[in-house]
Enzyme design. Structure first.
Site, PDB file in Angstrom:
ATOM      1  N   LYS A  13      91.039 -69.302  23.666  1.00  0.00           N
ATOM      2  CA  LYS A  13      90.185 -70.507  23.569  1.00  0.00           C
ATOM      3  C   LYS A  13      90.477 -71.464  24.724  1.00  0.00           C
ATOM      4  O   LYS A  13      89.575 -72.079  25.290  1.00  0.00           O
ATOM      5  CB  LYS A  13      90.404 -71.244  22.244  1.00  0.00           C
ATOM      6  CG  LYS A  13      90.002 -70.449  21.035  1.00  0.00           C
ATOM      7  CD  LYS A  13      88.487 -70.383  20.861  1.00  0.00           C
ATOM      8  CE  LYS A  13      88.129 -69.517  19.685  1.00  0.00           C
ATOM      9  NZ  LYS A  13      86.859 -68.884  19.712  1.00  0.00           N
TER      10      LYS A  13
ATOM     11  N   LYS B 294      85.563 -57.018  22.090  1.00  0.00           N
ATOM     12  CA  LYS B 294      85.042 -56.912  20.720  1.00  0.00           C
ATOM     13  C   LYS B 294      83.699 -57.635  20.588  1.00  0.00           C
ATOM     14  O   LYS B 294      83.369 -58.497  21.395  1.00  0.00           O
ATOM     15  CB  LYS B 294      86.046 -57.490  19.725  1.00  0.00           C
ATOM     16  CG  LYS B 294      86.243 -58.982  19.846  1.00  0.00           C
ATOM     17  CD  LYS B 294      86.891 -59.563  18.600  1.00  0.00           C
ATOM     18  CE  LYS B 294      86.893 -61.082  18.706  1.00  0.00           C
ATOM     19  NZ  LYS B 294      87.123 -61.815  17.516  1.00  0.00           N
TER      20      LYS B 294
ATOM     21  N   LYS C  78      81.093 -63.704  17.807  1.00  0.00           N
ATOM     22  CA  LYS C  78      79.980 -64.612  17.549  1.00  0.00           C
ATOM     23  C   LYS C  78      79.600 -65.394  18.790  1.00  0.00           C
ATOM     24  O   LYS C  78      78.440 -65.686  19.025  1.00  0.00           O
ATOM     25  CB  LYS C  78      80.367 -65.598  16.450  1.00  0.00           C
ATOM     26  CG  LYS C  78      80.329 -64.995  15.079  1.00  0.00           C
ATOM     27  CD  LYS C  78      80.589 -66.068  14.036  1.00  0.00           C
ATOM     28  CE  LYS C  78      80.813 -65.421  12.687  1.00  0.00           C
ATOM     29  NZ  LYS C  78      81.899 -66.034  11.951  1.00  0.00           N
TER      30      LYS C  78
HETATM   31  P1  TYM Z   1      85.431 -64.796  12.015  1.00  0.00           P
HETATM   32  O1  TYM Z   1      84.404 -65.662  11.395  1.00  0.00           O
HETATM   33  O2  TYM Z   1      85.564 -64.773  13.491  1.00  0.00           O
HETATM   34  O3  TYM Z   1      85.290 -63.319  11.520  1.00  0.00           O
HETATM   35  C1  TYM Z   1      85.169 -63.038  10.140  1.00  0.00           C
HETATM   36  C2  TYM Z   1      85.743 -61.680   9.811  1.00  0.00           C
HETATM   37  O4  TYM Z   1      85.107 -60.685  10.609  1.00  0.00           O
HETATM   38  C3  TYM Z   1      86.095 -59.924  11.301  1.00  0.00           C
HETATM   39  N1  TYM Z   1      85.595 -59.584  12.639  1.00  0.00           N
HETATM   40  C4  TYM Z   1      85.598 -58.349  13.142  1.00  0.00           C
HETATM   41  N2  TYM Z   1      86.015 -57.177  12.632  1.00  0.00           N
HETATM   42  C5  TYM Z   1      85.855 -56.079  13.391  1.00  0.00           C
HETATM   43  N3  TYM Z   1      85.291 -56.093  14.624  1.00  0.00           N
HETATM   44  C6  TYM Z   1      84.865 -57.246  15.181  1.00  0.00           C
HETATM   45  N4  TYM Z   1      84.282 -57.236  16.375  1.00  0.00           N
HETATM   46  C7  TYM Z   1      85.010 -58.446  14.429  1.00  0.00           C
HETATM   47  N5  TYM Z   1      84.698 -59.743  14.670  1.00  0.00           N
HETATM   48  C8  TYM Z   1      85.062 -60.425  13.556  1.00  0.00           C
HETATM   49  C9  TYM Z   1      87.301 -60.843  11.410  1.00  0.00           C
HETATM   50  O5  TYM Z   1      88.483 -60.091  11.550  1.00  0.00           O
HETATM   51  C10 TYM Z   1      87.236 -61.584  10.107  1.00  0.00           C
HETATM   52  O6  TYM Z   1      87.837 -60.809   9.095  1.00  0.00           O
HETATM   53  N6  TYM Z   1      89.540 -67.414  11.262  1.00  0.00           N
HETATM   54  C11 TYM Z   1      88.618 -66.506  10.643  1.00  0.00           C
HETATM   55  C12 TYM Z   1      87.998 -67.055   9.373  1.00  0.00           C
HETATM   56  C13 TYM Z   1      89.021 -67.427   8.376  1.00  0.00           C
HETATM   57  C14 TYM Z   1      89.755 -66.520   7.546  1.00  0.00           C
HETATM   58  C15 TYM Z   1      90.627 -67.326   6.797  1.00  0.00           C
HETATM   59  C16 TYM Z   1      89.728 -65.145   7.396  1.00  0.00           C
HETATM   60  C17 TYM Z   1      89.445 -68.670   8.103  1.00  0.00           C
HETATM   61  N7  TYM Z   1      90.419 -68.615   7.173  1.00  0.00           N
HETATM   62  C18 TYM Z   1      91.501 -66.773   5.853  1.00  0.00           C
HETATM   63  C19 TYM Z   1      90.609 -64.586   6.466  1.00  0.00           C
HETATM   64  C20 TYM Z   1      91.479 -65.402   5.729  1.00  0.00           C
HETATM   65  C21 TYM Z   1      87.514 -66.249  11.624  1.00  0.00           C
HETATM   66  O7  TYM Z   1      87.240 -67.017  12.498  1.00  0.00           O
HETATM   67  O8  TYM Z   1      86.829 -65.139  11.362  1.00  0.00           O
END
Ligand code: TYM
Length: 329
Positions: free
Chosen positions: A111, A194, A197
């Site tokens: 970031k 990867k 978003k």
């Molecule tokens: P976020 O919103 O970026 O992603 C949500 C979930 O999707 C998975 N993910 C992926 N898995 C495989 N390949 C990819 N290219 C890929 N991109 C995203 C992420 O591993 C995630 O499981 N910080 C977290 C949100 C969060 C969270 C938590 C998750 C906040 N508190 C507590 C679990 C537990 C986030 O930004 O995920």
């Protein structure tokens, strides 16, 4: 019963990475575990979204969760900011998190590189808020993609520091979970890295069939293998990684053989991939539209989720306060 928790940031729509990395696993687990799924709207504040955008962002993710098959009668679905106890636990855990380890977190370093003008303290302590999300329900399993592995390790560190400091085992040490298999990383279609978003390389659950097709047809490839048994370069391996997730094994086998024999036509591979992605998200896409037009139902779901999640959160925080010695007069 073991407790499962996972969350998605309310920035941007769900893409295939979110779905195959995390959401699909929640859906499979909801009947066998005590499951909590939440929308991490407080996490998204690190990027300073406009106030007017909050509702649309949260609503979209909520509808996508529901459309993907999470059942609010079975699992607890809630919005992070509806549970004030998370913020208090975040504050408490911040006292157990060290500046050096937070600065070394891969996601923080990424970031800082991407947005050097907005290195706020919320970004630095992002893993602590994640730990609070997980520990507030004393969760055991966290279905996530590979990119969240380090955050889970940090959660375990904060939890065990708390336990050691106060001489108890109040917090379980939660693990990243993918049904005994390796955690998944869905790649983007731009050749490297990867699907993310904010990376502009995603295929979204809400994309229509034509958009999916266009995006897949634009995926980066090369001029093709030149000798039999050639090792795949990253952009081609990435296409196969997605194919392995959405297509039948015999389809994957067919195209792999074509690659190894140097007879592969990337156009055919991409057409197949687009078709199989569309097949897997067609029903979800339709359901997203239905939920988006039903605000009354969405209000009911979030209210029900808030009540259930707060009950658990209040219990945990009461325990934490007692352990720390904040007991009142
Ligand atoms: P976020 O919103 O970026 O992603 C949500 C979930 O999707 C998975 N993910 C992926 N898995 C495989 N390949 C990819 N290219 C890929 N991109 C995203 C992420 O591993 C995630 O499981 N910080 C977290 C949100 C969060 C969270 C938590 C998750 C906040 N508190 C507590 C679990 C537990 C986030 O930004 O995920």
């Amino acid at each position: 019963m073991e407790i499962v928790l996972s969350g998605i940031r309310s920035t941007g729509n769900l893409h295939l990475g979110n779905y195959y990395g995390a959401v699909r696993n929640f859906v499979k687990m909801q009947h066998n575990y005590n499951c909590y799924f939440f929308i991490a709207d407080l996490h998204s504040l690190t990027t300073h979204p406009k106030p007017g955008d909050w509702k649309a962002n949260v609503k979209q993710i909520l509808c996508e969760y529901l459309a993907a098959g999470i059942d609010p009668e079975v699992a607890t679905i809630y919005v992070q900011s509806d549970i004030p106890e998370i913020a208090e636990l975040y504050l408490i855990l911040n006292m157990l998190a060290y500046k050096g380890e937070l600065e070394r977190t891969t996601s923080f370093k990424d970031k800082v590189r991407q947005n050097p003008d907005n290195v706020n303290a919320g970004l630095l302590t992002y893993p602590v808020l994640m730990a609070a999300d997980i520990l507030i329900h004393r969760a055991n399993k966290v279905p996530v993609g590979k990119d969240q592995e380090q955050h889970l390790e940090m959660t375990r560190n904060f939890a065990s520091r708390f336990n050691n400091m106060y001489g108890n085992d109040f917090f379980p040490l939660p693990t990243a979970f993918n049904f005994g298999s390796d955690l998944i990383k869905i790649p983007g279609l731009d050749g490297t890295g990867k699907m993310g978003k904010s990376d502009g390389n995603g295929i979204y659950l809400a994309d229509d069939a034509k958009t999916v097709e266009k995006k897949v047809m634009r995926a980066v490839t090369d001029s093709g293998p030149t000798h039999k048994g050639q090792k795949m370069p990253e952009p081609i391996r990435n296409i196969f990684t997605i194919l392995e997730v959405v297509s039948e094994p015999d389809v994957v086998k067919y195209f792999k053989e074509q690659y190894h024999e140097c007879t592969i036509r990337y156009g055919d591979l991409k057409k197949q991939l687009a078709k199989d992605i569309n097949l897997s998200i067609d029903p979800i896409r339709e359901r997203i539209k239905q939920y988006l037009s039903d605000d009354a139902y969405l209000r009911k779901v979030t209210k029900m989720g808030q009540e259930k999640a707060r009950e658990s959160a209040i219990k945990t925080l009461k325990g934490v306060r007692e352990i720390i010695g904040i007991t009142g007069f």
